[in-house]
Design a protein around this motif. Structure first.
Motif, mmCIF file in Angstrom:
data_model
loop_
_atom_site.group_PDB
_atom_site.id
_atom_site.type_symbol
_atom_site.label_atom_id
_atom_site.label_comp_id
_atom_site.label_asym_id
_atom_site.label_seq_id
_atom_site.Cartn_x
_atom_site.Cartn_y
_atom_site.Cartn_z
ATOM 1 N N VAL A 110 45.254 45.809 50.131
ATOM 2 C CA VAL A 110 45.696 45.431 48.848
ATOM 3 C C VAL A 110 45.322 46.470 47.877
ATOM 4 N N VAL A 112 46.484 48.627 43.939
ATOM 5 C CA VAL A 112 47.561 48.913 43.017
ATOM 6 C C VAL A 112 47.193 50.134 42.247
ATOM 7 N N ARG A 118 47.226 45.748 36.196
ATOM 8 C CA ARG A 118 47.283 44.650 35.667
ATOM 9 C C ARG A 118 48.731 44.553 34.967
ATOM 10 N N GLY A 120 50.746 42.819 37.134
ATOM 11 C CA GLY A 120 51.551 41.538 38.185
ATOM 12 C C GLY A 120 51.860 42.208 39.470
ATOM 13 N N ARG A 123 49.795 40.230 42.089
ATOM 14 C CA ARG A 123 50.392 38.857 42.024
ATOM 15 C C ARG A 123 51.634 38.780 43.056
ATOM 16 N N THR A 146 37.075 43.044 48.521
ATOM 17 C CA THR A 146 36.179 44.047 47.717
ATOM 18 C C THR A 146 35.517 43.455 46.580
ATOM 19 N N GLU A 147 36.139 42.572 45.742
ATOM 20 C CA GLU A 147 35.447 41.893 44.881
ATOM 21 C C GLU A 147 35.590 40.366 44.891
HETATM 22 C C1 LIG Z 1 42.166 42.000 51.286
HETATM 23 C C2 LIG Z 1 41.974 43.539 50.252
HETATM 24 O O1 LIG Z 1 42.753 44.364 50.521
HETATM 25 S S1 LIG Z 1 40.640 43.408 49.300
HETATM 26 C C3 LIG Z 1 40.948 44.886 48.162
HETATM 27 C C4 LIG Z 1 41.313 44.738 47.065
HETATM 28 N N1 LIG Z 1 41.792 46.002 46.135
HETATM 29 C C5 LIG Z 1 40.898 46.720 45.683
HETATM 30 O O2 LIG Z 1 39.696 46.445 45.414
HETATM 31 C C6 LIG Z 1 41.313 48.176 45.223
HETATM 32 C C7 LIG Z 1 41.084 48.552 43.909
HETATM 33 N N2 LIG Z 1 41.954 47.455 43.040
HETATM 34 C C8 LIG Z 1 43.307 47.376 42.845
HETATM 35 O O3 LIG Z 1 43.785 47.978 43.561
HETATM 36 C C9 LIG Z 1 43.730 46.399 41.999
HETATM 37 O O4 LIG Z 1 43.043 46.513 41.003
HETATM 38 C C10 LIG Z 1 43.909 45.098 42.391
HETATM 39 C C11 LIG Z 1 44.685 45.096 43.779
HETATM 40 C C12 LIG Z 1 42.715 44.401 42.706
HETATM 41 C C13 LIG Z 1 44.719 44.164 41.292
HETATM 42 O O5 LIG Z 1 46.064 44.612 41.344
HETATM 43 P P1 LIG Z 1 46.948 44.325 39.906
HETATM 44 O O6 LIG Z 1 48.345 44.638 40.142
HETATM 45 O O7 LIG Z 1 46.174 44.983 38.821
HETATM 46 O O8 LIG Z 1 46.642 42.932 39.803
HETATM 47 P P2 LIG Z 1 47.531 41.870 38.930
HETATM 48 O O9 LIG Z 1 48.213 42.630 37.676
HETATM 49 O O10 LIG Z 1 48.752 41.483 39.846
HETATM 50 O O11 LIG Z 1 46.639 40.575 38.579
HETATM 51 C C14 LIG Z 1 46.887 39.219 38.879
HETATM 52 C C15 LIG Z 1 45.844 38.677 38.054
HETATM 53 O O12 LIG Z 1 44.428 39.003 38.803
HETATM 54 C C16 LIG Z 1 43.645 39.565 37.621
HETATM 55 N N3 LIG Z 1 42.840 40.638 38.547
HETATM 56 C C17 LIG Z 1 43.364 41.666 38.875
HETATM 57 N N4 LIG Z 1 42.422 42.422 39.450
HETATM 58 C C18 LIG Z 1 41.094 41.833 39.150
HETATM 59 C C19 LIG Z 1 39.850 42.191 39.412
HETATM 60 N N5 LIG Z 1 39.572 43.251 40.052
HETATM 61 N N6 LIG Z 1 38.874 41.273 38.927
HETATM 62 C C20 LIG Z 1 39.337 40.068 38.273
HETATM 63 N N7 LIG Z 1 40.635 39.798 38.161
HETATM 64 C C21 LIG Z 1 41.558 40.639 38.414
HETATM 65 C C22 LIG Z 1 44.567 40.138 36.729
HETATM 66 O O13 LIG Z 1 43.794 40.163 35.145
HETATM 67 C C23 LIG Z 1 45.635 39.030 36.756
HETATM 68 O O14 LIG Z 1 45.240 37.721 36.018
HETATM 69 P P3 LIG Z 1 45.780 36.704 35.226
HETATM 70 O O15 LIG Z 1 46.799 36.255 35.975
HETATM 71 O O16 LIG Z 1 44.898 35.746 34.625
HETATM 72 O O17 LIG Z 1 46.461 37.663 33.994
#
Ligand SMILES: CC(=O)SCCNC(=O)CCNC(=O)[C@H](O)C(C)(C)COP(=O)(O)OP(=O)(O)OC[C@H]1O[C@@H](n2cnc3c(N)ncnc32)[C@H](O)[C@@H]1OP(=O)(O)O
Length: 432
Positions: A110, A112, A118, A120, A123, A146-147
């Protein structure tokens, strides 16, 4: 259903529409098509890695060909072929209690793009996976994270834990069992089969575990392209008195300034029984010229603590590792064997509406659960996340009640604790 070909399932319409409204395209990626390399580069960028070489792309393709790859594309971007969002998923088997498994919709990769965060996109991608999994009949989805801050909002919650272990070998004199079998070094190129064979014996008895795959074993064995430590990988197997291979240890030794106190880094240690476990840990701790043994993804309470005279020579740092998301309450609860009878009405709150409802949960003397929808008043209420955490018995209802995540009286909590107590502590020993 672990045999279900998830590649044939359609894309989720809701996610497609939501992303289209934001000017983005949601589409599947074929591991043998032109989209694959940019997909992989996007995953690497998301996880802060470098660009994949041709050999690394070919190696990843061997695994990802069997998985459902989905990307989100921004046609207005400077490189429209490179997805701004990635996700992959596959059907696998989760061990729910010793000897019993349930189909699991596993999610990984996963990411982005930092330019599109941020808005969606995650989501939409996660929602799409959950709806697709539910429609295909899966009772559970799972992932490793990861987090710890990301996935709770979608109903995932920790269900199996793991410990990072560090042993100060100068303080750790072996007092554990003397294993009757023998240890031998084995060549790296034999490790895919060996890791697979021992891990299969381990994981079917280990709640929280899932099967590995050849690409995972190649990576641990130092056989994947781009592995900078590959030439230092060594492996030892344990064979019991009957000659059966029941344990395998893969490790590297990393030099430190003090030539008599290097680090032995355990890449993996799988042991199908107590003898194999003791023999391999003893080998690591008593290795000459080693001052520290480091091992990740060990049991939550690692038995090696009880096998040395100074238990404080062993530091174990517990971390949440396997996150589960219940999609179908009756099927998820019926997956495992229970430790004690139970009869209560349970209300599950699911903000996404996938597993919402009220059920009468009856567990007989045989440890089998029957779960029926009911209109009766609930004695116990919990979020779908709390149910995911309780499911394998890795945490007690009493503890979640103290945190306000389970609403129940003391008697109901005690009954849940007795029934859900795990025969084997849940543990996931690989990343996926
Ligand atoms: C199973 C796995 O693959 S785990 C790996 C997860 N990926 C990573 O760690 C790689 C680095 N991070 C990323 O690529 C991105 O930041 C992601 C995938 C974690 C989030 O993607 P985004 O498109 O920014 O998330 P999106 O905009 O859909 O956010 C949805 C909600 O999650 C929240 N959110 C997104 N990322 C995080 C985060 N790292 N920590 C806390 N909250 C988060 C947003 O604030 C939003 O909250 P809301 O609905 O209350 O407004």
């Amino acid at each position: 259903m672990a045999s279900l070909d998830t590649l044939t399932l359609p894309l989720d319409q809701t996610s497609g529409d939501d992303l289209a409204a934001a000017g983005l395209e949601y589409r599947r990626v074929d591991a043998d098509g032109d989209d694959f390399r940019p997909f992989l580069q996007a995953v690497g960028r998301g996880f802060l890695g470098g660009e994949s070489t041709d050999a690394e792309v070919d190696n990843s393709r061997l695994t990802l060909r069997t998985r459902r790859l989905t990307g989100v594309f921004d046609r207005a971007g400077a490189v429209p072929a490179m997805p701004v969002g990635t996700i992959d998923s596959w059907a696998t088997a989760l061990t729910a209690s010793p000897g019993r498994t349930i189909d699991l919709w596993a999610i990984s990769a996963v990411t982005v793009a930092p330019t599109h965060r941020r808005r969606g996109i995650a989501r939409a991608m996660i929602g799409g996976e959950l709806r697709t999994a539910k429609a295909a009949g899966f009772a559970l989805a799972g992932l490793t994270v990861t987090e710890a801050t990301i996935y709770g909002r979608w109903g995932f919650s920790p269900a199996a834990w793991a410990s990072d272990v560090v042993v100060d070998t100068r303080r750790a004199r072996w007092t554990g069992p003397q294993a009757p079998g023998r240890l031998d070094f084995v060549p790296k190129d034999s490790l895919v089969e060996r890791l697979h064979a021992v891990h299969e014996r381990v994981r079917v008895r280990q709640p929280g575990a899932v099967p590995g795959w050849d690409g995972r074993w190649r990576g641990l064995a130092g056989l994947a392209p781009g592995d900078k430590a590959a030439e230092r990988v060594r492996a030892v197997v344990y064979r019991d008195a009957d000659g059966v291979e029941t344990g395998v240890l893969v490790y590297t030794i990393d030099e430190r300034d003090d030539f008599s106190a290097h680090d032995l880094e355990v890449r993996t240690l799988f042991a199908a029984d107590a003898d194999a476990y003791a023999a391999l840990w003893r080998f690591a701790i008593e290795h000459d010229l080693v001052g520290r043994v480091k091992a990740w993804l060990q049991q939550p309470v690692p038995p090696v603590q009880w096998m040395v005279d100074d238990r404080r020579a062993v530091t174990a740092t517990l971390t949440d590792h396997h996150w589960l998301r219940v999609l179908d309450v009756p099927a998820a609860l019926a997956a495992r064997a229970y430790a004690a009878p139970l009869d209560l009405v349970l209300r599950v709150d699911d903000p996404l509406g996938l597993a919402d409802g009220t059920w009468r949960v009856t567990i007989g003397d045989d440890g089998e659960a029957a779960v029926m929808p009911t209109d009766a008043a609930a004695a116990v209420e919990m979020t779908v996340g709390a149910l995911g955490s309780l499911l394998l018995g890795g945490v007690r209802a009493t503890e979640l009640a103290a945190a306000g995540l389970v609403k129940a009286g003391m008697n109901e909590c005690a009954a849940l604790d007795r029934a859900f107590a795990a025969a084997v502590t849940p543990h996931l020993d690989i990343w996926y």
